[in-house]
Design a protein around this motif. Structure first.
Motif, PDB file in Angstrom:
ATOM      1  N   UNK A   4      54.191 -17.399  -3.991  1.00  0.00           N
ATOM      2  CA  UNK A   4      53.090 -16.453  -3.820  1.00  0.00           C
ATOM      3  C   UNK A   4      51.845 -17.106  -3.270  1.00  0.00           C
ATOM      4  N   UNK A   5      51.554 -18.316  -3.743  1.00  0.00           N
ATOM      5  CA  UNK A   5      50.368 -19.000  -3.225  1.00  0.00           C
ATOM      6  C   UNK A   5      50.558 -19.418  -1.770  1.00  0.00           C
ATOM      7  N   UNK A   6      51.783 -19.778  -1.375  1.00  0.00           N
ATOM      8  CA  UNK A   6      52.026 -20.113   0.029  1.00  0.00           C
ATOM      9  C   UNK A   6      51.903 -18.893   0.927  1.00  0.00           C
ATOM     10  N   UNK A  38      54.738 -13.198   7.958  1.00  0.00           N
ATOM     11  CA  UNK A  38      54.694 -11.742   7.973  1.00  0.00           C
ATOM     12  C   UNK A  38      53.318 -11.258   8.401  1.00  0.00           C
ATOM     13  N   UNK A  39      53.242 -10.008   8.818  1.00  0.00           N
ATOM     14  CA  UNK A  39      51.987  -9.475   9.326  1.00  0.00           C
ATOM     15  C   UNK A  39      50.905  -9.424   8.257  1.00  0.00           C
ATOM     16  N   UNK A  40      51.297  -9.120   7.028  1.00  0.00           N
ATOM     17  CA  UNK A  40      50.331  -9.036   5.943  1.00  0.00           C
ATOM     18  C   UNK A  40      50.799  -9.933   4.797  1.00  0.00           C
ATOM     19  N   UNK A  41      50.428 -11.194   4.874  1.00  0.00           N
ATOM     20  CA  UNK A  41      50.842 -12.160   3.861  1.00  0.00           C
ATOM     21  C   UNK A  41      50.260 -11.866   2.493  1.00  0.00           C
ATOM     22  N   UNK A 101      49.834  -8.919   1.135  1.00  0.00           N
ATOM     23  CA  UNK A 101      50.645  -7.891   0.488  1.00  0.00           C
ATOM     24  C   UNK A 101      51.941  -8.488  -0.062  1.00  0.00           C
ATOM     25  N   UNK A 102      52.519  -9.419   0.684  1.00  0.00           N
ATOM     26  CA  UNK A 102      53.721 -10.102   0.200  1.00  0.00           C
ATOM     27  C   UNK A 102      53.385 -10.906  -1.051  1.00  0.00           C
TER      28      UNK A 102
END
Length: 88
Positions: free
Chosen positions: A28-30, A45-48, A50-51
């Motif tokens: 999650x931190x990466x 990803x386009x929205x890191x 949100x991931x």
């Protein structure tokens, strides 16, 4: 209070939950920092964020599993030591 799950299941859940919390927190931190060597490119990803938020939600679920299973393991330890309160 009596344990709900067996001693093997309780301790297995404690260990697996602990590893999952550590591994998912790192992932999650990466993703939150959108580290290019981890994600493979600059735009994926386009929205890191949100991931990362969904990964941290999974971390919270594993924290709840950890607390529940650790309490179950504690109940097993306490009952083996005959420390459980009984009226008979």
């Amino acid at each position: 209070m009596k344990p709900v799950v067996s001693v093997l299941n309780a301790w297995s859940c404690v260990v697996i939950s602990l590893f999952a919390i550590v591994i998912l927190s790192v992932l999650g931190s990466l993703y939150k920092r959108e580290h290019p060597s981890f994600t493979g490119s600059e735009g994926e990803p386009e929205n890191g964020a949100a991931v990362a938020a969904s990964i941290f939600a999974a971390v919270l679920v594993y924290c709840a599993f950890f607390v529940f299973c650790a309490f179950q393991a504690y109940l097993h330890v306490r009952s083996r030591r005959s420390g459980a309160i009984s009226l008979s």
